[in-house]
Scaffold this motif. Sequence first.
Motif, mmCIF file in Angstrom:
data_model
loop_
_atom_site.group_PDB
_atom_site.id
_atom_site.type_symbol
_atom_site.label_atom_id
_atom_site.label_comp_id
_atom_site.label_asym_id
_atom_site.label_seq_id
_atom_site.Cartn_x
_atom_site.Cartn_y
_atom_site.Cartn_z
ATOM 1 N N LEU A 165 0.831 -1.204 0.000
ATOM 2 C CA LEU A 165 0.000 0.000 0.000
ATOM 3 C C LEU A 165 0.866 1.255 0.000
ATOM 4 O O LEU A 165 0.644 2.182 -0.786
ATOM 5 C CB LEU A 165 -0.920 0.005 1.220
ATOM 6 N N HIS A 166 1.852 1.280 0.869
ATOM 7 C CA HIS A 166 2.700 2.469 0.960
ATOM 8 C C HIS A 166 3.632 2.586 -0.244
ATOM 9 O O HIS A 166 3.951 3.698 -0.679
ATOM 10 C CB HIS A 166 3.465 2.452 2.280
ATOM 11 N N SER A 167 4.028 1.459 -0.806
ATOM 12 C CA SER A 167 4.831 1.517 -2.034
ATOM 13 C C SER A 167 4.007 2.077 -3.183
ATOM 14 O O SER A 167 4.523 2.840 -4.009
ATOM 15 C CB SER A 167 5.347 0.117 -2.394
ATOM 16 N N ALA A 168 2.729 1.723 -3.238
ATOM 17 C CA ALA A 168 1.856 2.265 -4.285
ATOM 18 C C ALA A 168 1.747 3.783 -4.170
ATOM 19 O O ALA A 168 1.773 4.505 -5.174
ATOM 20 C CB ALA A 168 0.478 1.621 -4.209
ATOM 21 N N ALA A 169 1.627 4.282 -2.939
ATOM 22 C CA ALA A 169 1.556 5.734 -2.735
ATOM 23 C C ALA A 169 2.832 6.408 -3.211
ATOM 24 O O ALA A 169 2.797 7.462 -3.871
ATOM 25 C CB ALA A 169 1.317 6.038 -1.254
ATOM 26 N N GLN A 170 3.986 5.803 -2.907
ATOM 27 C CA GLN A 170 5.262 6.369 -3.334
ATOM 28 C C GLN A 170 5.406 6.332 -4.852
ATOM 29 O O GLN A 170 5.901 7.291 -5.463
ATOM 30 C CB GLN A 170 6.403 5.595 -2.667
ATOM 31 N N GLU A 171 4.954 5.244 -5.470
ATOM 32 C CA GLU A 171 5.039 5.128 -6.930
ATOM 33 C C GLU A 171 4.134 6.144 -7.615
ATOM 34 O O GLU A 171 4.512 6.734 -8.637
ATOM 35 C CB GLU A 171 4.671 3.703 -7.358
ATOM 36 N N CYS A 172 2.956 6.360 -7.069
ATOM 37 C CA CYS A 172 2.050 7.362 -7.639
ATOM 38 C C CYS A 172 2.642 8.761 -7.508
ATOM 39 O O CYS A 172 2.597 9.560 -8.452
ATOM 40 C CB CYS A 172 0.686 7.297 -6.954
ATOM 41 N N GLU A 173 3.201 9.060 -6.363
ATOM 42 C CA GLU A 173 3.786 10.389 -6.140
ATOM 43 C C GLU A 173 4.966 10.621 -7.074
ATOM 44 O O GLU A 173 5.193 11.733 -7.544
ATOM 45 C CB GLU A 173 4.235 10.511 -4.681
ATOM 46 N N ALA A 174 5.714 9.546 -7.381
ATOM 47 C CA ALA A 174 6.875 9.660 -8.271
ATOM 48 C C ALA A 174 6.488 9.624 -9.744
ATOM 49 O O ALA A 174 7.344 9.824 -10.609
ATOM 50 C CB ALA A 174 7.867 8.530 -7.977
ATOM 51 N N GLY A 175 5.217 9.377 -10.040
ATOM 52 C CA GLY A 175 4.763 9.351 -11.421
ATOM 53 C C GLY A 175 5.012 8.046 -12.147
ATOM 54 O O GLY A 175 4.860 7.967 -13.359
ATOM 55 N N ARG A 176 5.378 6.994 -11.389
ATOM 56 C CA ARG A 176 5.640 5.699 -12.024
ATOM 57 C C ARG A 176 4.410 4.796 -12.044
ATOM 58 O O ARG A 176 4.414 3.752 -12.684
ATOM 59 C CB ARG A 176 6.795 4.991 -11.304
ATOM 60 N N LEU A 177 3.368 5.197 -11.349
ATOM 61 C CA LEU A 177 2.107 4.448 -11.323
ATOM 62 C C LEU A 177 0.967 5.451 -11.354
ATOM 63 O O LEU A 177 0.950 6.408 -10.580
ATOM 64 C CB LEU A 177 2.022 3.584 -10.061
ATOM 65 N N GLU A 178 0.021 5.244 -12.274
ATOM 66 C CA GLU A 178 -1.125 6.138 -12.371
ATOM 67 C C GLU A 178 -2.077 5.860 -11.205
ATOM 68 O O GLU A 178 -2.402 4.693 -10.941
ATOM 69 C CB GLU A 178 -1.860 5.934 -13.694
ATOM 70 N N PRO A 179 -2.531 6.885 -10.495
ATOM 71 C CA PRO A 179 -3.422 6.664 -9.343
ATOM 72 C C PRO A 179 -4.662 5.846 -9.682
ATOM 73 O O PRO A 179 -5.111 5.035 -8.869
ATOM 74 C CB PRO A 179 -3.792 8.094 -8.917
ATOM 75 N N GLU A 180 -5.213 6.045 -10.892
ATOM 76 C CA GLU A 180 -6.418 5.299 -11.251
ATOM 77 C C GLU A 180 -6.131 3.821 -11.513
ATOM 78 O O GLU A 180 -7.056 3.003 -11.553
ATOM 79 C CB GLU A 180 -7.100 5.929 -12.477
ATOM 80 N N GLU A 181 -4.860 3.467 -11.715
ATOM 81 C CA GLU A 181 -4.486 2.068 -11.908
ATOM 82 C C GLU A 181 -4.098 1.377 -10.599
ATOM 83 O O GLU A 181 -4.051 0.140 -10.535
ATOM 84 C CB GLU A 181 -3.301 1.965 -12.872
ATOM 85 N N ALA A 182 -3.825 2.167 -9.581
ATOM 86 C CA ALA A 182 -3.249 1.620 -8.347
ATOM 87 C C ALA A 182 -4.167 0.600 -7.683
ATOM 88 O O ALA A 182 -3.708 -0.449 -7.216
ATOM 89 C CB ALA A 182 -2.933 2.755 -7.380
ATOM 90 N N GLU A 183 -5.452 0.879 -7.636
ATOM 91 C CA GLU A 183 -6.381 -0.034 -6.964
ATOM 92 C C GLU A 183 -6.329 -1.419 -7.586
ATOM 93 O O GLU A 183 -6.198 -2.430 -6.882
ATOM 94 C CB GLU A 183 -7.798 0.527 -7.042
#
Length: 203
Positions: A165-183
């Motif tokens: 969960l926290h890695s997903a937040a870091q990846e989204c903040e860094a632009g490596r994962l789109e927030p809408e794809e994270a779930e």
Amino acid sequence: MAKTGTGQPVSGRRADAERNIAAILDAGTRLISADPTVSVADIAKAAGVGRVTLYGHFPSREALVDAVLDHAVNVADIMLADEFIETAPAPEAMARLLRSSWEVLDRHRRLFLAADRTLPTERIRQHHDRPLQRVRRLIERGRRDGDFRADLPLSWLVTTFFSILHSAAQECEAGRLEPEEAESVLIKTMLSLLTVPAEFPQP
């Protein structure tokens, strides 16, 4: 009734302090979630208190971030209370829990990033102990029902939930994962980890 040196009843002074603390925590949650570098002065202003008052309750930025994180996690834990998670088949309940957890975490993503920069990792984990008990109970139930693997330590699986969960937040903040794809990524990742491996029998 006892009075302070200013003549104000002690109970009234305590009530004022509690209101100030609540205002600081609310303002801190809102502002740090928007900007993890926001100043203590800006938080005090948004809370309607002076810096001296804020520092009287939270003597350092670290203490303030610690308290704000605790406040946000407690609110999140209340939001995660869901009968479906307690009663549905474990894989469906896990997907629901991940969706709800990500919704909360994404809303406060920058607050958790500020905590990562300010607090020791173990302290951040301690704040999550109560919500993670919900995860532990669900994984235990899934293991009893044969839906989740039992060949890995339970504590490791709970830690993995917290970590991804926290890695997903870091990846989204860094632009490596789109927030809408994270779930979707979170659900697929966690369920693939929890699924009983076909080639290995359960202990």
